[in-house]
Design a protein around this motif. Structure first.
Motif, mmCIF file in Angstrom:
data_model
loop_
_atom_site.group_PDB
_atom_site.id
_atom_site.type_symbol
_atom_site.label_atom_id
_atom_site.label_comp_id
_atom_site.label_asym_id
_atom_site.label_seq_id
_atom_site.Cartn_x
_atom_site.Cartn_y
_atom_site.Cartn_z
ATOM 1 N N UNK A 117 0.843 -1.203 0.000
ATOM 2 C CA UNK A 117 0.000 0.000 0.000
ATOM 3 C C UNK A 117 0.873 1.246 0.000
ATOM 4 N N UNK A 118 1.872 1.208 0.885
ATOM 5 C CA UNK A 118 2.755 2.352 1.036
ATOM 6 C C UNK A 118 3.543 2.578 -0.262
ATOM 7 N N UNK A 119 4.053 1.495 -0.799
ATOM 8 C CA UNK A 119 4.911 1.609 -1.976
ATOM 9 C C UNK A 119 4.170 2.229 -3.150
ATOM 10 N N UNK A 120 2.921 1.819 -3.359
ATOM 11 C CA UNK A 120 2.204 2.324 -4.525
ATOM 12 C C UNK A 120 1.546 3.676 -4.260
ATOM 13 N N UNK A 121 1.576 4.130 -3.009
ATOM 14 C CA UNK A 121 0.895 5.393 -2.711
ATOM 15 C C UNK A 121 1.651 6.554 -3.361
ATOM 16 N N UNK A 122 0.903 7.586 -3.741
ATOM 17 C CA UNK A 122 1.538 8.669 -4.499
ATOM 18 C C UNK A 122 2.542 9.427 -3.630
ATOM 19 N N UNK A 123 2.304 9.443 -2.311
ATOM 20 C CA UNK A 123 3.220 10.152 -1.433
ATOM 21 C C UNK A 123 4.617 9.540 -1.395
ATOM 22 N N UNK A 124 4.687 8.269 -1.672
ATOM 23 C CA UNK A 124 5.956 7.575 -1.512
ATOM 24 C C UNK A 124 6.851 7.678 -2.745
ATOM 25 N N UNK A 125 6.194 7.889 -3.897
ATOM 26 C CA UNK A 125 6.939 7.847 -5.159
ATOM 27 C C UNK A 125 8.099 8.852 -5.235
ATOM 28 N N UNK A 126 7.873 10.124 -4.848
ATOM 29 C CA UNK A 126 8.990 11.071 -4.953
ATOM 30 C C UNK A 126 10.203 10.620 -4.139
ATOM 31 N N UNK A 127 9.940 10.079 -2.944
ATOM 32 C CA UNK A 127 11.039 9.610 -2.099
ATOM 33 C C UNK A 127 11.826 8.519 -2.821
ATOM 34 N N UNK A 128 11.069 7.595 -3.396
ATOM 35 C CA UNK A 128 11.684 6.471 -4.090
ATOM 36 C C UNK A 128 12.619 6.963 -5.199
ATOM 37 N N UNK A 129 12.180 8.047 -5.842
ATOM 38 C CA UNK A 129 13.004 8.583 -6.938
ATOM 39 C C UNK A 129 14.301 9.200 -6.424
ATOM 40 N N UNK A 130 14.269 9.657 -5.176
ATOM 41 C CA UNK A 130 15.446 10.361 -4.672
ATOM 42 C C UNK A 130 16.478 9.434 -4.045
ATOM 43 N N UNK A 131 16.093 8.206 -3.781
ATOM 44 C CA UNK A 131 17.112 7.319 -3.215
ATOM 45 C C UNK A 131 17.670 6.405 -4.305
ATOM 46 N N UNK A 132 18.834 5.873 -4.027
ATOM 47 C CA UNK A 132 19.499 5.005 -4.991
ATOM 48 C C UNK A 132 19.065 3.563 -4.724
ATOM 49 N N UNK A 133 18.081 3.093 -5.501
ATOM 50 C CA UNK A 133 17.562 1.753 -5.239
ATOM 51 C C UNK A 133 18.448 0.723 -5.935
ATOM 52 N N UNK A 134 19.018 -0.185 -5.158
ATOM 53 C CA UNK A 134 19.907 -1.192 -5.759
ATOM 54 C C UNK A 134 19.097 -2.357 -6.317
ATOM 55 N N UNK A 135 17.962 -2.636 -5.674
ATOM 56 C CA UNK A 135 17.214 -3.844 -6.024
ATOM 57 C C UNK A 135 15.824 -3.737 -5.417
ATOM 58 N N UNK A 136 14.826 -4.203 -6.175
ATOM 59 C CA UNK A 136 13.502 -4.377 -5.580
ATOM 60 C C UNK A 136 13.295 -5.857 -5.292
ATOM 61 N N UNK A 137 12.922 -6.170 -4.069
ATOM 62 C CA UNK A 137 12.597 -7.555 -3.744
ATOM 63 C C UNK A 137 11.101 -7.622 -3.448
ATOM 64 N N UNK A 138 10.391 -8.455 -4.165
ATOM 65 C CA UNK A 138 8.961 -8.625 -3.916
ATOM 66 C C UNK A 138 8.781 -9.949 -3.186
ATOM 67 N N UNK A 139 8.561 -9.848 -1.871
ATOM 68 C CA UNK A 139 8.426 -11.046 -1.055
ATOM 69 C C UNK A 139 6.972 -11.520 -1.110
ATOM 70 N N UNK A 140 6.754 -12.789 -0.843
ATOM 71 C CA UNK A 140 5.400 -13.356 -0.905
ATOM 72 C C UNK A 140 4.752 -13.015 -2.247
#
Ligand code: ADP
Ligand code: ZN
Length: 717
Positions: A117-140
């Motif tokens: 829920x948090x990840x797809x929320x619009x509030x979270x997206x800008x933050x995601x863009x500003x950090x250096x994501x090495x990998x997305x892990x989708x558990x379960x």
């Protein structure tokens, strides 16, 4: 990325020496920036597949997980090993989230857990863009599939990951193996030519047992009596039975709690906490329980009721024994459960026919599994499409192979009773007729008049249930589910009655009498002194772990797993170097807990020697302690009745193993260099007298011995 870095990180952060087979390939694929799908059973070691890349790659790995309780647990576990991790979900306050965001932007977090829920929320997206994501892990990751049993609609929005971050690799992980789910994961996450890894779903340390449900409470009592203090989950169908069962267990003196969807979320987390912290060892729960629990020392899982399908069964069973130690799964099955579920499925008006049929077919497979006299593991693994040829040797069928007997007469009696009663009785009534019961209904319905009334007294009630189940399984009778579960004979059944066709049945398992059980127990070998020592030390280590867990407010298994404590109680490490070798010993844990555990081990060893036991390794420790209390080598030798050479050997060994000792008092650094320089001329194990001779007796025994110790010490550290 160099793979050797992964290896080093595994030792440093987890204290493990080697990756499991698939882990290596998976991590290599992630390093190659491939998208990856991982199918591995619970306990298979999925976490390390993304956590090692997370700690070795630059940037932050973002882990999507639907299970809030699991997040907290995982983050605690990571922190305990010195890995900077955090989570963001609805359980945090705005201030906490802000703190975590600051840490993220500062690059201080290697692993971030977020709810979908948090990840797809619009509030979270800008933050995601500003950090250096090495990998997305989708558990379960199976939660993405509407075919699966845990469908979560938010998961279907995760396709935005690939749209927005096409360059960041995605690793999707699940413990659900079926093909449909796999296909959904790949398609819905829009993975780019992913590499798919499918591990064996075998969990050889879990023994699988299935029993008929008669007198299951007594059976459960017996079962848990044999496992005092151990943690286990008992899955029940209804909230009501969770509550009554736990109450009955408490009345019998077992500490048990219950857990179901009707409890408030505060109550639920309290139950979970108590379980995780080993305060309440047994939980009676509906299937909601266990999803979010990462507890590694669950020693048994009992199914009080038949699970709805083999997927569910195996997933629940998998919550036992994640630490790899022997664990038990016990399943009770009954026709009553089968019919109850069937009615539930049929009665659900919101489910389309097609889905109902699927559910019923899965339920039937479940039941067949319970009934079949075939190696359980073979049956389940084959069901999941994993070929498994041999018999496992760790299930009830393998351990107690059924003996066949000519069941023709028994079958004829049962079928004839069914036919003569006009095919209008159910299973219990049939058994009562066969055993000549005096029940009122029998007389009311005139069933005492039929020829087979009382013709089957040679079998107990339970045995008859067993035999009739086999008849069902063999297709000799069927149950009219649409007509009050009456039994009907089939074509095949009639050929036994009228044509005398032979039927082989498995003998009902004989129940051991009390005397037989006592005799069996007596013939078991007394545990050896070694085993007794191990057990006694293990118990002390458990207590220490519990105390630490209480004072630090973390679950016991976050400190050390049972397997790690077991190894300690076997090898009795008493120096840092020994301790670092124990599997599961990360650098952080060695620093943090090493002294406390070694203190207990040392005290234990000394105490046991005091009691006159011989404990391997203890003699070094005694000399070492005497030396540290200020005694000289000659004095120790005299007191212990040993030669000084032996005492020097003890001190040198302790030094070798990492203890601090000022060896300069016996041998100067330049002398050490000289002696070590000559060592390549000799072979291990070094003959000290030969080395002394080589130097024309220029160095004394202890000088040579300490020079060797210094070399070994440097090698291991
Ligand atoms: P999963 O997430 O697949 O259920 P986990 O990642 O929790 O499994 O791992 C199960 C257990 O196995 C954990 O206690 C973990 O520390 C241990 N484990 C994982 N990989 C290794 C390894 N390479 N060597 C030793 N133990 C391991
Ligand atoms: Zn088996």
């Amino acid at each position: 990325m160099e793979f050797s870095l992964a290896q080093a990180a595994l030792k440093k952060y987890y204290g493990y020496d080697a990756f499991r087979p698939l882990q290596t390939d998976i991590i290599k694929a992630v390093y190659a920036r491939r998208d990856v799908v991982v199918l591995m059973p619970t306990g298979g070691g999925k976490s390390i597949c993304f956590q090692i890349p997370a700690v070795t790659l630059e940037g932050t790995t973002v882990v999507v997980s639907p299970l809030i309780a699991l997040m907290k647990d995982q983050v605690e576990g990571l922190s305990a090993n010195g890995i900077p991790a955090a989570f963001i979900n609805s359980s945090l306050s705005a201030a906490q989230v802000a703190n975590t965001e600051t840490a993220l932007l500062a690059g201080a977090i290697k692993i971030l857990y977020v709810s979908p829920e948090k990840l797809v929320s619009s509030g979270f997206q800008p933050l995601l863009k500003r950090i250096n994501v090495s990998l997305f892990a989708v558990d379960e990751a199976h939660c993405i599939s509407s075919w699966g049993h845990d469908f979560r609609p938010e998961y279907t929005q995760l396709c935005f990951l690939k749209d927005q971050f096409p360059k960041v690799p995605v690793i999707a992980l699940t413990a659900t193996a079926d093909k449909l789910t796999r296909k959904d994961i790949v398609e819905q996450l829009r993975l780019d030519n992913p590499e798919i890894f499918i591990a064996s779903f075998d969990r050889p340390n879990i023994s699988l047992t299935v029993r008929p449900a008669q007198r299951r409470f007594e059976q459960i009592i017996e079962f848990i009596k044999e496992r005092p203090g151990q943690s286990g989950i008992i899955y029940c169908l209804s909230r009501k039975s969770c509550e009554t069962l736990s109450q009955k267990l408490n009345e019998k003196g077992f500490k048990a709690g219950y857990y179901h969807a009707e409890l408030s979320s505060a109550e639920r987390s309290k139950v979970q906490e108590n379980f995780i912290n080993d305060r309440v060892p047994i939980i009676c729960a509906t299937i909601a329980f266990g999803m979010g629990i990462d507890k590694s020392n669950v020693r048994f899982v009992i199914h009080y009721n038949l699970p709805r399908n083999l997927e569910g069964y195996y997933q629940e069973v998998g919550r036992a024994g994640r630490d790899g130690l022997p664990s038990d799964a016990l399943l009770f099955f009954s026709y009553a459960d089968l019919s109850a579920y069937r009615d539930m499925i049929e009665g659900d008006e919101n489910t389309p026919r097609e889905q109902k049929d699927l559910k019923i077919a899965k339920l039937e497979r479940m039941f067949q599994f319970a009934e079949a006299q075939v190696c359980r593991r073979k049956t389940v693994l084959n069901y999941f499409g994993e070929p498994y040829e041999k018999n496992c040797g760790n299930c009830d069928v393998c351990l107690n192979p059924p003996k066949q007997f000519d069941g023709t007469v028994a079958v004829q009696k049962a079928l004839s009773a069914i036919i003569r009663s006009g095919e209008k009785i159910g299973m219990q009534m049939l058994v009562d007729v066969l055993r000549g019961s005096q029940r009122r209904e029998i007389f009311e319905q005139g069933l005492n008049q039929i020829k087979t009334y009382g013709a089957g007294r040679e079998y107990s009630y339970d045995d008859w249930i067993n035999l009739i189940s086999q008849m069902l399984h063999l297709g000799l009778v069927e149950i009219a589910y649409d007509d009050h579960h009456k039994l009907r004979s089939t074509e095949a059944g009639r050929s036994v009655v009228y044509e005398g066709k032979k039927v082989a049945l498995a003998l009902p398992q004989p129940r051991l009498s009390k005397e037989e059980k006592a005799a069996a127990a007596a013939t078991l070998r007394q545990p050896s002194q070694k085993a007794q020592l191990q057990e006694a030390l293990y118990e002390r280590l458990i207590i220490l772990r519990r105390n630490l867990s209480q004072s630090e407010g973390v679950p016991p298994y976050i400190i050390f797993s049972d397997a790690t404590l077991r190894e300690m109680s076997e090898t009795r490490p008493i120096t840092d170097a020994d301790f670092a070798r124990v599997s599961g010993m990360s650098e952080r844990k060695l620093q943090r807990y090493g002294d406390a555990f070694m203190k207990v081990i040392r005290e234990f060893v000394k105490e046991k020697i005091g009691e006159g036991m011989r404990v391997t390794g203890s003699t070094y420790l005694i000399s070492w302690d005497m030396f540290n209390s200020g005694k000289g080598v000659a004095e120790i030798a005299a007191e212990r009745g040993l030669s000084p050479v032996t005492i020097y050997g003890h001190l040198a060994t302790m030094y070798e193993r990492g203890e601090n000792l000022d060896i300069k008092q016996w041998v100067k650094p330049e002398e050490v260099d000289m002696i070590q320089g000559a060592l390549p001329l000799f072979e291990e194990p070094y003959a000290i007298s030969a080395i002394m001779e080589h130097f024309n007796q220029r160095y004394r025994y202890e000088q040579v011995r300490f020079a060797i110790a210094a070399l070994k010490r440097n090698k291991t550290s």
